[in-house]
Design a protein around this motif. Structure first.
Motif, PDB file in Angstrom:
ATOM      1  N   ILE A 128       0.849  -1.189   0.000  1.00  0.00           N
ATOM      2  CA  ILE A 128       0.000   0.000   0.000  1.00  0.00           C
ATOM      3  C   ILE A 128       0.883   1.237   0.000  1.00  0.00           C
ATOM      4  O   ILE A 128       1.730   1.418   0.890  1.00  0.00           O
ATOM      5  N   GLU A 129       0.712   2.087  -1.013  1.00  0.00           N
ATOM      6  CA  GLU A 129       1.492   3.303  -1.111  1.00  0.00           C
ATOM      7  C   GLU A 129       1.026   4.325  -0.075  1.00  0.00           C
ATOM      8  O   GLU A 129      -0.158   4.399   0.251  1.00  0.00           O
ATOM      9  N   GLU A 130       1.967   5.111   0.406  1.00  0.00           N
ATOM     10  CA  GLU A 130       1.646   6.126   1.411  1.00  0.00           C
ATOM     11  C   GLU A 130       0.666   7.151   0.854  1.00  0.00           C
ATOM     12  O   GLU A 130      -0.228   7.632   1.563  1.00  0.00           O
ATOM     13  N   ASP A 131       0.837   7.497  -0.428  1.00  0.00           N
ATOM     14  CA  ASP A 131      -0.068   8.469  -1.044  1.00  0.00           C
ATOM     15  C   ASP A 131      -1.505   7.959  -1.047  1.00  0.00           C
ATOM     16  O   ASP A 131      -2.458   8.739  -0.858  1.00  0.00           O
ATOM     17  N   ALA A 132      -1.674   6.648  -1.257  1.00  0.00           N
ATOM     18  CA  ALA A 132      -3.017   6.069  -1.264  1.00  0.00           C
ATOM     19  C   ALA A 132      -3.650   6.160   0.117  1.00  0.00           C
ATOM     20  O   ALA A 132      -4.853   6.421   0.262  1.00  0.00           O
ATOM     21  N   LEU A 133      -2.835   5.950   1.155  1.00  0.00           N
ATOM     22  CA  LEU A 133      -3.348   6.075   2.516  1.00  0.00           C
ATOM     23  C   LEU A 133      -3.748   7.510   2.814  1.00  0.00           C
ATOM     24  O   LEU A 133      -4.791   7.766   3.433  1.00  0.00           O
ATOM     25  N   ARG A 134      -2.916   8.462   2.372  1.00  0.00           N
ATOM     26  CA  ARG A 134      -3.230   9.873   2.599  1.00  0.00           C
ATOM     27  C   ARG A 134      -4.524  10.270   1.887  1.00  0.00           C
ATOM     28  O   ARG A 134      -5.357  10.985   2.429  1.00  0.00           O
TER      29      ARG A 134
ATOM     30  N   ALA B 165      -5.023   6.963  12.543  1.00  0.00           N
ATOM     31  CA  ALA B 165      -5.962   6.294  11.629  1.00  0.00           C
ATOM     32  C   ALA B 165      -5.252   5.388  10.625  1.00  0.00           C
ATOM     33  O   ALA B 165      -5.900   4.628   9.910  1.00  0.00           O
ATOM     34  N   ARG B 166      -3.909   5.474  10.574  1.00  0.00           N
ATOM     35  CA  ARG B 166      -3.159   4.794   9.516  1.00  0.00           C
ATOM     36  C   ARG B 166      -3.394   3.294   9.484  1.00  0.00           C
ATOM     37  O   ARG B 166      -3.597   2.700   8.412  1.00  0.00           O
ATOM     38  N   GLN B 167      -3.377   2.629  10.640  1.00  0.00           N
ATOM     39  CA  GLN B 167      -3.548   1.177  10.664  1.00  0.00           C
ATOM     40  C   GLN B 167      -4.916   0.773  10.124  1.00  0.00           C
ATOM     41  O   GLN B 167      -5.036  -0.164   9.317  1.00  0.00           O
ATOM     42  N   GLU B 168      -5.947   1.488  10.533  1.00  0.00           N
ATOM     43  CA  GLU B 168      -7.300   1.192  10.052  1.00  0.00           C
ATOM     44  C   GLU B 168      -7.395   1.416   8.545  1.00  0.00           C
ATOM     45  O   GLU B 168      -8.002   0.608   7.821  1.00  0.00           O
ATOM     46  N   LEU B 169      -6.801   2.509   8.057  1.00  0.00           N
ATOM     47  CA  LEU B 169      -6.823   2.803   6.626  1.00  0.00           C
ATOM     48  C   LEU B 169      -6.066   1.741   5.845  1.00  0.00           C
ATOM     49  O   LEU B 169      -6.500   1.309   4.769  1.00  0.00           O
ATOM     50  N   HIS B 170      -4.927   1.314   6.382  1.00  0.00           N
ATOM     51  CA  HIS B 170      -4.113   0.287   5.717  1.00  0.00           C
ATOM     52  C   HIS B 170      -4.898  -1.022   5.603  1.00  0.00           C
ATOM     53  O   HIS B 170      -4.889  -1.677   4.548  1.00  0.00           O
ATOM     54  N   GLU B 171      -5.577  -1.402   6.686  1.00  0.00           N
ATOM     55  CA  GLU B 171      -6.358  -2.644   6.656  1.00  0.00           C
ATOM     56  C   GLU B 171      -7.490  -2.566   5.636  1.00  0.00           C
ATOM     57  O   GLU B 171      -7.778  -3.533   4.925  1.00  0.00           O
ATOM     58  N   GLU B 172      -8.126  -1.402   5.547  1.00  0.00           N
ATOM     59  CA  GLU B 172      -9.223  -1.240   4.596  1.00  0.00           C
ATOM     60  C   GLU B 172      -8.730  -1.360   3.158  1.00  0.00           C
ATOM     61  O   GLU B 172      -9.295  -2.096   2.347  1.00  0.00           O
TER      62      GLU B 172
END
Length: 632
Positions: free
Chosen positions: A245-251, A362-369
C-alpha cells in the motif's frame, strides 16, 4: 346478476378451484395429428391451445416476477406448473359446462355494465373509453369476443358459486364445542421436585453401567448424516502478504474519510421559525421577562419539540446564525436570528467537542481497509484462471499445488458451524453437492473463493461409545435423577392420600387458578397443561419433566371466561368453520361436475404447447396478436 353474486371475486373462485384440484390422473388422454387447436374437451366445453398457452405463460411470468430469475419451460414442467395450470383450466371448464347445462347466463345489459365499470377501460374522466378497452385487450392478445365470452362465463360461475356458498353456516354446537375446548380453564395444585430434593448425591457410574445404558439407548447416541468433503480455499487474508500500500493512497483515503476522522465542533440545537421579526422579537421578550417558556411557544404553535429539533449541527450548517449560537451557553434561548426560512429563536441543548483523529492514529485502520479491498480484487482476478483449470480437469490437489488456494477436508453435517462451515454459502454448497458434481468456483460472503467435492456420504450411524462417553454420563445422571425424583413423588402421593395434606410430607404446594390449556408455566414439560386437562376432579398425577418431577392435584374445572378476547375468538372460529363448510360444498359440486364432464386431454396438444413456449424462451411473452389459435 344479483348484488350478492357481484361481491364474489374471480380470485376467490380460482382459490376454491385451486384447493380442490388433485391432478389429471383420472382424465382421459387422446391422440391427435395434424393441426392442433384443442388441448382438452370437458363436457360441452373445449380448452383451446391459445387459452392453455396464455395461462401457462402468465403463470411463468408471475413466478419470474417473484423470483427475479428467468424460468424455462423445462424448469416449469419439473415444478409441475404446466400440470397445475391445465388442471385449473379443466376444473373451470367443467364448471362452465355445468353452467351451460343449467342454462345460466347474464344479459347484454349486465355484461355492458360489468365492462364499463372496469377501471382499466376508463379514460381520464372516469368514463368508459373504447380506445383504452381495445388497447388493453390487444396487449393481452385477447379479442373483444373472447374477453366478453370469458366475462359472461365468469359471471355465470359467480352466480353458481354464490348459490352454493351463500348463507352456509355451521351449527352453533360445533362453534361452542371448539370454543369450550380452547378456552376452558382448570385450577390445580402442584409440587415440584428437582435434584435439590435428593438427600444424597448420585453414586459415580461404573463402566458396566454406562455401557449398558449406552446399549439400551443407542438411538440417543447417533451421528448425523455426514458428508466428507475436500475443498480448496483462497481468502483475502491469505493474499495480504502480496499487497503493498502506497503512502499516497493512505493519505488520499484519509482525506476522503475526513467526515469520519475530522469531525468539527457541533451544537445540539432546536429552532422555532416565525413569520416576521416583530412576532419573533415579541416571543423572545416574553421569554426574557418570564411570561412564557420556549416549550410553551412550541406547543402554542401546534408543534412538538421533535418537530423543531435540528439535531447536531456544525458552523457550516448554520450559516449567518452560527456565531451567536456557538457562543451561547447550553440551555440558553437566543434570537431572533435571520435564517433562510425567516427570523427564528434557537435553543442550544448541548455542546459536542470536535473529534480529530490524526493520520498517524488512523493509519492502521486505513491500511487494513485498502489492503483488504485489494486482496479481494486479487482473489477475484484469479477466479477465471482457476475456473479454467477446473474445467480442464485439474484436481483440487493440483489446484492447491499450482495456485495460492489451500487444500483442506471437513466432515460436514447440517449442524456444522465452525471454520469454513461458518459461512452460509459454504453450507449451502455442501448441502447441495453430490458425488456426481465436478468442483466449481464459488465465493463466500467476505470475498473468499472456494471449490469443493464430495468424497463420500456417511449415513446416520451409532456414535462410538468412547467418543460419546461424556454425553452418556450426562444422560445416565439425568435418568438416575429422574428415577430418584419419581420415587420421592410417589411417596408424596401416598402420604397425601392418607393425610390429605402436601405440607406434612415436607413439600411446598403452589396453587394455580383458572389456567387455560395454552397457559405456560416456566420449567414445566411441554405437555404439562395437556396432562392437567386430562385429569379428573381430585385426581393426583405425577408428571415427569426435564430434570424435575411434578405432583399435580386437579382442584376445579371452570368454563371459559367471557371476555372481549373470547368473543372475538368465538366469532373467528365461527367464520373459519363456515368457510370450511362452504369450501367442502364447493369442492363436492365442482368435483361432481368434473366427473360428469369426463375431461379428455390431448397429450400431443399439451406437449406441442410446451414445446412452442420452450422454443420461444419460456415465459417470454404471448404470440403476436392475431396469430391463429392452433399449433402445427
Amino acid at each position: 346478476m344479483g348484488a350478492g353474486a357481484k361481491t364474489l371475486s374471480k380470485t376467490f373462485v380460482w382459490l376454491l378451484l385451486g384447493l380442490l384440484i388433485v391432478g389429471l390422473a383420472g382424465f382421459g388422454v387422446l391422440s391427435s395429428g395434424g393441426t392442433i387447436r384443442t388441448v382438452a374437451t370437458v363436457g360441452n366445453q373445449t380448452l383451446s391451445t391459445n387459452d392453455y398457452a396464455r395461462e401457462l405463460q402468465r403463470q411463468i411470468r408471475a413466478i419470474e416476477a417473484q423470483t427475479g430469475q428467468p424460468l424455462q419451460m423445462e424448469q416449469a414442467h419439473n415444478l409441475g406448473i404446466d400440470q397445475s395450470v391445465l388442471a385449473r383450466l379443466i376444473a373451470l371448464a367443467a364448471l362452465d359446462s355445468e353452467v351451460v347445462d343449467l342454462g345460466l347466463s347474464i344479459g347484454d345489459e349486465n355484461l355492458q355494465q360489468e365492462i364499463v365499470e372496469i377501471s382499466a377501460f376508463q379514460g381520464v374522466n372516469g368514463a368508459f373509453d373504447r380506445e383504452s378497452y381495445q388497447y388493453q385487450l390487444e396487449r393481452t392478445n385477447v379479442t373483444e369476443a373472447e374477453f366478453e365470452a370469458d366475462l359472461r362465463a365468469e359471471a355465470a360461475r359467480t352466480i353458481v358459486q354464490a348459490a352454493i356458498i351463500d348463507g352456509v353456516v355451521m351449527p352453533d354446537a360445533l362453534n361452542d364445542t371448539i370454543t369450550n375446548f380452547v378456552a376452558a380453564r382448570r385450577s390445580f395444585t402442584h409440587v415440584r421436585f428437582d435434584d435439590t430434593a435428593l438427600t444424597e448425591p448420585l453414586a459415580d457410574p461404573t463402566d458396566q453401567q454406562l455401557q449398558m445404558f449406552y446399549d439400551d439407548n443407542a438411538n440417543d447416541f447417533t451421528l448425523p448424516q455426514t458428508k466428507r468433503l475436500t475443498y480448496v480455499l483462497m481468502t483475502p487474508a491469505m493474499m495480504l502478504d502480496q499487497i503493498d500500500i502506497e503512502e499516497d493512497a493512505l493519505r488520499k483515503l484519509y482525506d476522503d474519510r475526513s467526515d469520519k476522522y475530522n469531525i468539527p465542533e457541533r451544537r445540539l440545537v432546536e429552532r422555532l421559525v416565525f413569520g416576521n421579526s416583530a412576532t419573533a422579537s415579541e416571543a423572545m421578550a416574553q421569554i426574557e421577562v418570564g411570561g412564557t417558556t420556549f416549550e410553551n411557544l412550541v406547543l402554542d404553535r401546534g408543534l412538538t419539540l421533535s418537530d423543531i429539533d435540528l439535531g447536531d449541527v456544525s458552523i457550516e450548517d448554520l450559516g449567518g446564525a452560527a456565531e451567536p449560537i456557538f457562543a451561547a451557553e447550553v440551555g440558553k434561548v437566543i434570537g431572533p436570528l435571520d435564517t433562510v426560512l425567516g427570523p427564528a429563536l434557537f435553543r442550544v441543548n448541548g455542546n459536542l467537542a470536535a473529534q480529530i483523529t490524526p493520520f498517524a492514529d488512523a493509519r492502521q485502520e486505513l491500511h487494513e481497509e485498502l489492503a483488504s479491498e485489494r486482496a479481494r480484487r486479487l482473489v477475484d482476478a484469479q477466479a477465471e484462471n482457476i475456473d479454467d483449470l477446473l474445467a480442464g480437469g485439474a484436481s483440487l490437489q493440483e489446484l492447491a499445488d499450482e495456485t495460492d488456494m489451500q487444500l483442506d477436508t471437513i466432515d460436514w453435517t447440517a449442524l456444522s458451524l465452525e471454520g469454513v462451515a461458518a459461512y452460509a454459502r459454504f453450507r449451502a454448497a455442501a448441502s447441495a453437492v453430490t458425488e456426481d458434481d465436478f468442483p466449481a468456483v464459488a465465493f463466500l460472503e467476505d470475498g473468499a473463493m472456494f471449490a469443493l467435492q464430495l468424497n463420500e456420504t456417511l449415513p446416520q450411524r451409532p456414535e462410538p461409545f468412547d467418543s460419546a462417553r461424556d454425553r452418556v454420563i450426562a444422560a445416565w445422571e439425568l435418568d438416575q435423577t429422574k428415577q430418584a425424583l419419581q420415587v420421592i413423588a410417589e411417596r408424596v402421593v401416598t402420604h397425601y392420600v392418607t393425610s390429605g395434606d402436601f405440607s406434612t410430607a415436607g413439600a411446598v404446594p403452589i396453587s394455580e387458578v383458572g389456567l387455560t390449556r395454552t397457559a405456560f408455566l416456566q420449567g414445566t414439560p411441554a405437555d404439562f397443561m395437556n396432562q392437567v386437562f386430562e385429569m379428573d376432579m381430585g385426581e393426583l398425577r405425577v408428571i415427569a419433566g426435564e430434570g424435575a418431577v411434578y405432583v399435580v392435584r386437579l382442584d376445579e374445572e371452570l368454563p371459559p371466561e367471557e371476555t372481549a378476547e373470547l368473543a372475538a375468538l368465538r366469532e373467528r372460529l365461527g367464520e373459519d368453520a363456515n368457510q370450511s363448510l362452504a369450501q367442502a360444498l364447493f369442492d363436492a359440486f365442482v368435483g361432481d361436475a368434473q366427473n360428469r364432464a369426463r375431461p379428455q386431454v390431448d397429450q400431443n396438444a399439451v406437449n406441442a404447447v410446451g414445446a412452442n413456449i420452450s422454443g420461444g424462451g419460456g415465459g417470454g411473452g404471448n404470440p403476436p396478436h392475431g396469430q391463429p389459435g392452433h399449433i402445427h
